[in-house]
Write an enzyme that holds these catalytic residues in place. Structure first.
Site, PDB file in Angstrom:
ATOM      1  CG  HIS A   1     -18.033  24.065  -8.539  1.00 61.09           C
ATOM      2  ND1 HIS A   1     -17.158  23.709  -9.536  1.00 61.09           N
ATOM      3  CD2 HIS A   1     -19.016  23.137  -8.551  1.00 61.09           C
ATOM      4  CE1 HIS A   1     -17.602  22.601 -10.127  1.00 61.09           C
ATOM      5  NE2 HIS A   1     -18.724  22.241  -9.548  1.00 61.09           N
TER       6      HIS A   1
ATOM      7  CG  ASP B   1     -14.161  25.505  -9.882  1.00 61.48           C
ATOM      8  OD1 ASP B   1     -14.242  25.512  -8.636  1.00 61.48           O
ATOM      9  OD2 ASP B   1     -14.907  24.835 -10.629  1.00 61.48           O
TER      10      ASP B   1
ATOM     11  N   GLY C   1     -21.519  16.087 -10.944  1.00 63.76           N
ATOM     12  CA  GLY C   1     -21.098  14.969 -10.101  1.00 63.76           C
ATOM     13  C   GLY C   1     -19.679  14.517 -10.419  1.00 63.76           C
TER      14      GLY C   1
ATOM     15  CB  SER D   1     -17.616  19.143 -10.235  1.00 64.00           C
ATOM     16  OG  SER D   1     -18.383  19.706 -11.244  1.00 64.00           O
TER      17      SER D   1
HETATM   18  C1  4AZ Z   1     -21.567  20.528 -13.234  1.00 67.10           C
HETATM   19  O1  4AZ Z   1     -22.708  20.950 -13.198  1.00 67.10           O
HETATM   20  C2  4AZ Z   1     -20.890  20.346 -14.541  1.00 67.10           C
HETATM   21  N1  4AZ Z   1     -19.817  19.291 -19.291  1.00 67.10           N
HETATM   22  C3  4AZ Z   1     -19.680  19.688 -14.614  1.00 67.10           C
HETATM   23  C4  4AZ Z   1     -19.055  19.510 -15.840  1.00 67.10           C
HETATM   24  C5  4AZ Z   1     -19.647  20.012 -16.974  1.00 67.10           C
HETATM   25  C6  4AZ Z   1     -20.865  20.659 -16.919  1.00 67.10           C
HETATM   26  C7  4AZ Z   1     -21.488  20.832 -15.694  1.00 67.10           C
HETATM   27  C8  4AZ Z   1     -18.949  19.809 -18.293  1.00 67.10           C
HETATM   28  O2  4AZ Z   1     -20.956  20.254 -12.196  1.00 67.10           O
END
Ligand code: 4AZ
Length: 245
Positions: free
Chosen positions: A48, A96, A193, A195
């Site tokens: 993603h 993902d 951020g 991710s």
């Molecule tokens: C995001 O929006 C995201 N709490 C990444 C990790 C988590 C939630 C949202 C995990 O990229």
């Protein structure tokens, strides 16, 4: 990272800042995601995190993404490979994972191993629930909605599929391509951020990449732990790409 602290230089030498800018522009690159250095020329991240129409680069070796630091290695991404079965629904992200191939600088090397830049190992054994592992990233915190300049880290616990598939947690949206980690009481978590970045567990002094920060219902909420792509589930897919070049 929620509930984290500033990391020490060199504590997460496989941590990547994945940065983009509009293709063909001369604007500065901006951090969008984390990533994990698996080999000199290969980074694992979240599917993603990939967008079309952008140029991508990775920055390795640094703690502060707003400063040019002495040990930074800045390397363009030449190819991005998204998992063929990546799928996003309103609730969840499936499969993902993505691999990024880096530009060769000093043949055959892309990233060069230093005190501050090292590869993470793929685990050849599962880690049991309850194991304490580490997440890191420049993503949002309790007080910094747009993320931090400094790399933060936090300790999280691996949570069993059974517990995380409970109806008041994530129910049936969870599958084998992912697992939960954090703290069921909230407070410690990855966030936007972070991710694409690492969840790493240690065994006998070796660090193994076990998860890739993927999704969750908000950040740091009670009964809503972070969800991570299950690296062990993708070992064959990852090694296929590592061996193909
Ligand atoms: C995001 O929006 C995201 N709490 C990444 C990790 C988590 C939630 C949202 C995990 O990229």
């Amino acid at each position: 990272i929620f509930g984290g602290r500033k990391s020490h230089p060199g504590a997460h030498p496989w941590q990547v800042s994945l940065q983009t800018r509009t293709k063909g522009s001369s604007e500065p690159f901006g951090h969008i995601c984390g990533g994990i250095l698996l080999e000199s020329c290969w980074v694992l991240t979240a599917a993603h995190c990939l967008k079309s129409g952008v140029e991508m680069q990775v920055v390795l070796g640094g703690v502060d993404i707003e400063k040019d630091e002495v040990y930074d290695q800045v390397i363009p991404v030449v190819k991005a490979i998204m998992h063929e079965e990546y799928r996003a629904t309103h609730f969840a992200l499936y499969n993902d994972v993505a691999m990024l191939q880096l530009r060769v600088t000093d043949s055959p090397y892309c990233a060069k191993e230093t005190r501050f830049v090292k590869t993470a190992c793929l685990a050849n054994h599962p880690f049991s629930s309850g194991t304490e592992c580490v997440i890191s990233g420049w993503g949002a915190t309790e007080t910094q909605k747009y993320g931090t300049n400094q790399l933060l880290d936090a300790r999280v616990l691996l949570i069993s599929q059974d517990k995380c598939k409970a109806p008041h947690v994530y129910g049936d949206s969870l599958d084998d391509s992912m697992f939960c980690a954090g703290n069921m009481n909230g407070g410690v978590d990855s966030c936007q951020g972070d991710s694409g970045g690492p969840l790493v567990c240690e065994r006998n002094g070796t660090h193994y990449v076990v998860g890739v920060v993927s999704w969750g219902d908000g950040c740091g909420k009670k009964h809503k732990p972070g969800v991570y792509s299950n690296v062990g589930h993708f070992t064959d897919w990852i090694t296929h790409h590592l061996l193909s070049q």
